[in-house]
Design an enzyme around this catalytic site. Sequence first.
Site, PDB file in Angstrom:
ATOM      1  N   SER A  34       4.618  -5.539  -2.908  1.00 27.33           N
ATOM      2  CA  SER A  34       4.915  -4.102  -2.954  1.00 27.33           C
ATOM      3  C   SER A  34       5.351  -3.511  -2.009  1.00 27.33           C
ATOM      4  O   SER A  34       6.583  -4.114  -1.317  1.00 27.33           O
ATOM      5  CB  SER A  34       3.728  -3.352  -3.428  1.00 27.33           C
ATOM      6  OG  SER A  34       3.625  -2.353  -3.979  1.00 27.33           O
TER       7      SER A  34
ATOM      8  N   GLY B 248       0.933  -1.419   0.117  1.00 29.88           N
ATOM      9  CA  GLY B 248       0.128  -0.156   0.057  1.00 29.88           C
ATOM     10  C   GLY B 248       0.926   1.273   0.128  1.00 29.88           C
ATOM     11  O   GLY B 248       0.410   2.327   0.529  1.00 29.88           O
TER      12      GLY B 248
END
Length: 570
Positions: A229, A141
């Site tokens: 990520s 995120g």
Amino acid sequence: MLAIVFIIALLVVSSPASSSAIPQAHERRWSRPVVTIDNGPISGIHLESFDQDVFLGIPFAVPPTGENGLRFSNPVAYSESFPGTGHDGSAYSYSCPQYGPFAVGVGAPANQSEDCLTLNVVRPSGSFDENLPVLVWIYGGGYTAGATSDPVYNLSYIVQESANMGKPIIAVSMNYRTAIFGFIASQEVVDSGNSNLGLKDQRLALHWVKKHIGAFGGDCNKITIWGESAGAYSVGLQVLAYGGKQSGLFRGAIYESGTALATYQDIDHYQPLYDAIVNATDCSSSPNTLQCLRTLPYETIYNVSATYGFTPIIDGDFIPDWPSNLLETGQFDTDVANLIGANTDEGSATFFGWSGLNTDNEMISFLSNSTVTGLNISSGLAAQLVTAYSSDSLDGVPFGFVNEGINLTALGQLYRKSASIAGDLFIIAPRRYQCEVASYRGAKVYSYRFDQTPYIVPGFILGSLPLNPTHYSEISFVFGNPENLTDPYESYLGPSSNGNQALSSKMMRSWISFVAELDPNHDTLGETWPDYGYGPINMVFRDDGCYTEADDFRAIGIKLLNDHPKELLH
């Protein structure tokens, strides 16, 4: 993504802000599963359709809030006895404060709270001859958002797959602080020893798992950490933490679309942001500006910091040096086995790819503008990069698309080249670099390339581009989410006829095998996945068959990127 919702067939239950009722289909009518740790008993819920026990919202740290003065402070282990009859583990906790398109519950601050440092445990029901290997999820995120309650990160399917293949595992997920609450940075912050708080939250959660997972039937000596990520970058930094000198918390690490290398900054970059927030909150006259920020109302901090992006910094403590230096000199945990991969078209993500560039000279000027890119690329290096990558209008990201009537040049005549450079710069070249360095230092390494067009990708990631194996595309495959959960940012596999569910099973089984045995090979994979140390090889995941390839594509461009870590990624 919706903050916290009821899903009848999935591991998603109510938040503290909503009804406390549990879907009847998943109640264990005769009793609730109970586990006892040092703090007291934890009552979970039983999911009948998965035959799993789930324990949610377990606090691992004292709430780091303004009310108790622990905001912007290192996490403190939760050592109190649970109140009353114990912890009620039937609902997720609140999400940590977050911002931006990745946020869960955007526009719904009631679902966010500083009191959020909790974790969740999912285990198969039944008894086993020995303790189970443990997989710990760290969400991504962009370090600005993320939550364990996000339906996409439902751990039930991968735990179910592990039981189906006869290698049962326990899965854990943790909340950690993001944005200013997790990564506030300045000289004042570093001098006080309170930098990189979100990473330290993760570290404390891992200490909790190491200490308490045995009570749930887990093996504390068989822990693997896993992220995508920003979660994968976090995994990399946990492997590098303290120069690799404080290890023993985990034996395996799974990185999806991220490594230890990223565009990290030092104090000089963030000091102006910190000063701006201090001035905007009237804390500038305080003799201790950090303490002043700690005492402000939550809403004040939340609102004033919405436009400021904080991420991990090189603090000389948790991250003692630039990650490229730590990797190059072997200052990382070389005893940890690694599964590292990237998606074919990483650069097509809206936040990676660069649009609006039409000539080589425009691209050189753009790449060498550090104010715009945040990188330190000289015009000479920029020119070499532009030359190293193809200018063919039918080549580049998305690599699988030749034309198909899609006008990619609307994003710039050189969009496919710029997106290729961006994807390699931020994700793919660092993946190759870390595979090479870790293998050279004797660590076990398995590398993959995900090359499957997904059923759906959130619009804020893909923009106007056609479906392609972009950033985040593998998430539904490794979590095995088969259907839409009514969430507009959702990613799911779609109908079984498209082949995605079969590929998902293969990928989950590789991840499970790695957790169980530190080797991702299994009977249904179709081809042997070799250790990277025996030759630079990737496993390629596609629904029409998985296969191995030499990890030598775009050799000139990627080598050029990896030869200049100080100018590019640190």
